[in-house]
Design a protein around this motif. Sequence first.
Motif, PDB file in Angstrom:
ATOM      1  N   PRO A  11      -6.596  41.255 -27.092  1.00  0.00           N
ATOM      2  CA  PRO A  11      -6.133  39.877 -26.929  1.00  0.00           C
ATOM      3  C   PRO A  11      -6.856  39.170 -25.777  1.00  0.00           C
ATOM      4  CG  PRO A  11      -4.274  41.372 -27.215  1.00  0.00           C
ATOM      5  CD  PRO A  11      -5.484  42.230 -27.056  1.00  0.00           C
ATOM      6  N   GLN A  12      -7.326  37.954 -26.035  1.00  0.00           N
ATOM      7  CA  GLN A  12      -8.076  37.143 -25.073  1.00  0.00           C
ATOM      8  C   GLN A  12      -9.289  37.901 -24.542  1.00  0.00           C
ATOM      9  OE1 GLN A  12      -6.221  34.027 -22.993  1.00  0.00           O
ATOM     10  NE2 GLN A  12      -4.147  34.863 -23.181  1.00  0.00           N
ATOM     11  N   GLY A  13      -9.869  38.722 -25.426  1.00  0.00           N
ATOM     12  CA  GLY A  13     -10.952  39.618 -25.031  1.00  0.00           C
ATOM     13  C   GLY A  13     -12.250  38.931 -24.669  1.00  0.00           C
ATOM     14  N   ASP A  14     -12.390  37.628 -24.970  1.00  0.00           N
ATOM     15  CA  ASP A  14     -13.604  36.929 -24.558  1.00  0.00           C
ATOM     16  C   ASP A  14     -13.639  36.719 -23.050  1.00  0.00           C
ATOM     17  OD1 ASP A  14     -11.420  35.192 -24.891  1.00  0.00           O
ATOM     18  OD2 ASP A  14     -12.726  33.439 -25.074  1.00  0.00           O
ATOM     19  N   ILE A  15     -12.473  36.752 -22.408  1.00  0.00           N
ATOM     20  CA  ILE A  15     -12.399  36.584 -20.952  1.00  0.00           C
ATOM     21  C   ILE A  15     -11.803  37.821 -20.288  1.00  0.00           C
ATOM     22  CG2 ILE A  15     -11.388  35.250 -19.057  1.00  0.00           C
ATOM     23  CD1 ILE A  15     -11.555  32.787 -20.872  1.00  0.00           C
ATOM     24  N   ASN A 184     -12.980  29.099  -5.214  1.00  0.00           N
ATOM     25  CA  ASN A 184     -11.679  28.448  -5.038  1.00  0.00           C
ATOM     26  C   ASN A 184     -10.604  29.121  -5.874  1.00  0.00           C
ATOM     27  OD1 ASN A 184     -12.732  26.544  -3.276  1.00  0.00           O
ATOM     28  ND2 ASN A 184     -13.227  25.089  -4.910  1.00  0.00           N
ATOM     29  N   VAL A 185     -10.943  29.482  -7.110  1.00  0.00           N
ATOM     30  CA  VAL A 185      -9.967  30.119  -7.996  1.00  0.00           C
ATOM     31  C   VAL A 185      -9.581  31.490  -7.462  1.00  0.00           C
ATOM     32  CG1 VAL A 185      -9.611  31.100 -10.302  1.00  0.00           C
ATOM     33  CG2 VAL A 185     -10.649  28.839 -10.053  1.00  0.00           C
ATOM     34  N   LEU A 186     -10.558  32.274  -7.051  1.00  0.00           N
ATOM     35  CA  LEU A 186     -10.255  33.613  -6.542  1.00  0.00           C
ATOM     36  C   LEU A 186      -9.495  33.554  -5.217  1.00  0.00           C
ATOM     37  CD1 LEU A 186     -13.537  35.575  -7.402  1.00  0.00           C
ATOM     38  CD2 LEU A 186     -11.423  35.393  -8.715  1.00  0.00           C
ATOM     39  N   LYS A 187      -9.767  32.535  -4.406  1.00  0.00           N
ATOM     40  CA  LYS A 187      -9.010  32.351  -3.165  1.00  0.00           C
ATOM     41  C   LYS A 187      -7.542  32.062  -3.464  1.00  0.00           C
ATOM     42  CE  LYS A 187      -8.909  29.652   1.128  1.00  0.00           C
ATOM     43  NZ  LYS A 187      -9.552  28.541   1.886  1.00  0.00           N
ATOM     44  N   SER A 188      -7.296  31.244  -4.485  1.00  0.00           N
ATOM     45  CA  SER A 188      -5.911  30.936  -4.854  1.00  0.00           C
ATOM     46  C   SER A 188      -5.196  32.174  -5.377  1.00  0.00           C
ATOM     47  CB  SER A 188      -5.871  29.813  -5.899  1.00  0.00           C
ATOM     48  OG  SER A 188      -6.381  30.248  -7.149  1.00  0.00           O
ATOM     49  N   LEU A 230       1.632  39.277 -12.147  1.00  0.00           N
ATOM     50  CA  LEU A 230       0.197  39.485 -12.382  1.00  0.00           C
ATOM     51  C   LEU A 230      -0.252  38.766 -13.647  1.00  0.00           C
ATOM     52  CD1 LEU A 230      -2.529  40.880 -11.843  1.00  0.00           C
ATOM     53  CD2 LEU A 230      -1.626  42.905 -13.010  1.00  0.00           C
ATOM     54  N   GLY A 231       0.527  38.898 -14.723  1.00  0.00           N
ATOM     55  CA  GLY A 231       0.168  38.257 -15.984  1.00  0.00           C
ATOM     56  C   GLY A 231       0.178  36.744 -15.877  1.00  0.00           C
ATOM     57  N   ARG A 232       1.166  36.199 -15.172  1.00  0.00           N
ATOM     58  CA  ARG A 232       1.282  34.739 -15.048  1.00  0.00           C
ATOM     59  C   ARG A 232       0.084  34.167 -14.276  1.00  0.00           C
ATOM     60  NH1 ARG A 232       6.012  34.791 -13.348  1.00  0.00           N
ATOM     61  NH2 ARG A 232       5.618  34.724 -11.099  1.00  0.00           N
ATOM     62  N   GLN A 236      -3.367  31.849 -15.640  1.00  0.00           N
ATOM     63  CA  GLN A 236      -3.854  30.612 -15.022  1.00  0.00           C
ATOM     64  C   GLN A 236      -5.365  30.700 -14.763  1.00  0.00           C
ATOM     65  OE1 GLN A 236      -1.438  30.054 -11.518  1.00  0.00           O
ATOM     66  NE2 GLN A 236       0.431  29.651 -12.685  1.00  0.00           N
ATOM     67  N   VAL A 237      -5.822  31.886 -14.336  1.00  0.00           N
ATOM     68  CA  VAL A 237      -7.261  32.078 -14.125  1.00  0.00           C
ATOM     69  C   VAL A 237      -8.007  31.959 -15.454  1.00  0.00           C
ATOM     70  CG1 VAL A 237      -9.042  33.682 -13.342  1.00  0.00           C
ATOM     71  CG2 VAL A 237      -6.876  33.534 -12.106  1.00  0.00           C
TER      72      VAL A 237
END
Length: 341
Positions: A11-15, A184-188, A230-232, A236-237
């Motif tokens: 599931p969502q294996g492209d990312i 920025n994303v990884l910092k959040s 973790l999933g939530r 978002q990422v």
Amino acid sequence: MSKSWTKKDGPQGDICLGTRIRLARNLEKTPFPATANRDQARQVMHTAKKLAESLNQLASFRFYELAEVDQLERQILMEKHLISPEHTKKTSSKGLILSENEDISIMVNEEDHFRIQVLLPGLQLKEAWELADRVDDLIEANVDYAFDPEIGYLTACPTNVGTGMRGSLMLHLPALARIKQLGNVLKSVSQFGLAVRGLYGEGSESYGSIYQISNQVSLGHSESEMLEHLGRVTKQVIASERQAREYLQEHNRTESEDQIYRAYGLLSQARIISTQEAMDLLSTVLLGIDLGMIQDLDRGLVKKLMVEIRSAHLQKMMGQSLPAQERDRLRGSMIRDRLNR
């Protein structure tokens, strides 16, 4: 061995390339591996060997003494994420219990007596946790764990005390890197109390825009609460990466296509290429496939190359240990051959 989790899609294996649940467990009244003497460590190995037999009711398992596994094979196990980089070193009294299809691995006498790992393709936190819990129950039916009623499972590292669980998701984030929003994303993510690590976990670098996101502590929260959090955050990422990919398609398509086809051209013609350069270029090509900019190249082939070009896999394929320069030459030759068929 059967098809590894690294070669499957989920599931969502492209990312989200894969999910890992790890449980740190120790035996009651037995010193942790770092302080155990040789006889105590060997007794843990003996216990692990018997546990491998009891686990066969769940799947087909084999027990390996890592001292009897050659260095190249240990490196391959590490490149598949079945053991940690640390577990490849000083292998006396270290072991591995491994399922036939490689979705379950149990490191013996790593930092803890047992490190139970379940690895599944794609975003499958719930499924991975349920399988890890089944394995844990089967082991606990045969041994007594080091456990405190108030604190929880006792572990060598304080951050693992409590549930002893570490959930981890491996993400491919090339579009965020291209629009310079990845930092920025990884910092959040870190601000939400999660850890961001490289390709092989703590202390490792990121190759090919691949990162691992995991919970940092296991005390004071239930497994379901930690996995939900973790999933939530991870979703978002993933949503941010999808938005970045849409931006590249709608506002930066020509430049993106140029970068993607330049990467493809280098891979299809390069004579010498390092692991890191190849991973970064393959990451760009994989993005091109996912964006529909490259339509005549099999996505599975590119994913397979991202594993097989790593040093140990390459040397295994050639049947011998090779110096770095020769590996770089053979890596270029293999990639050219696969892409130009």
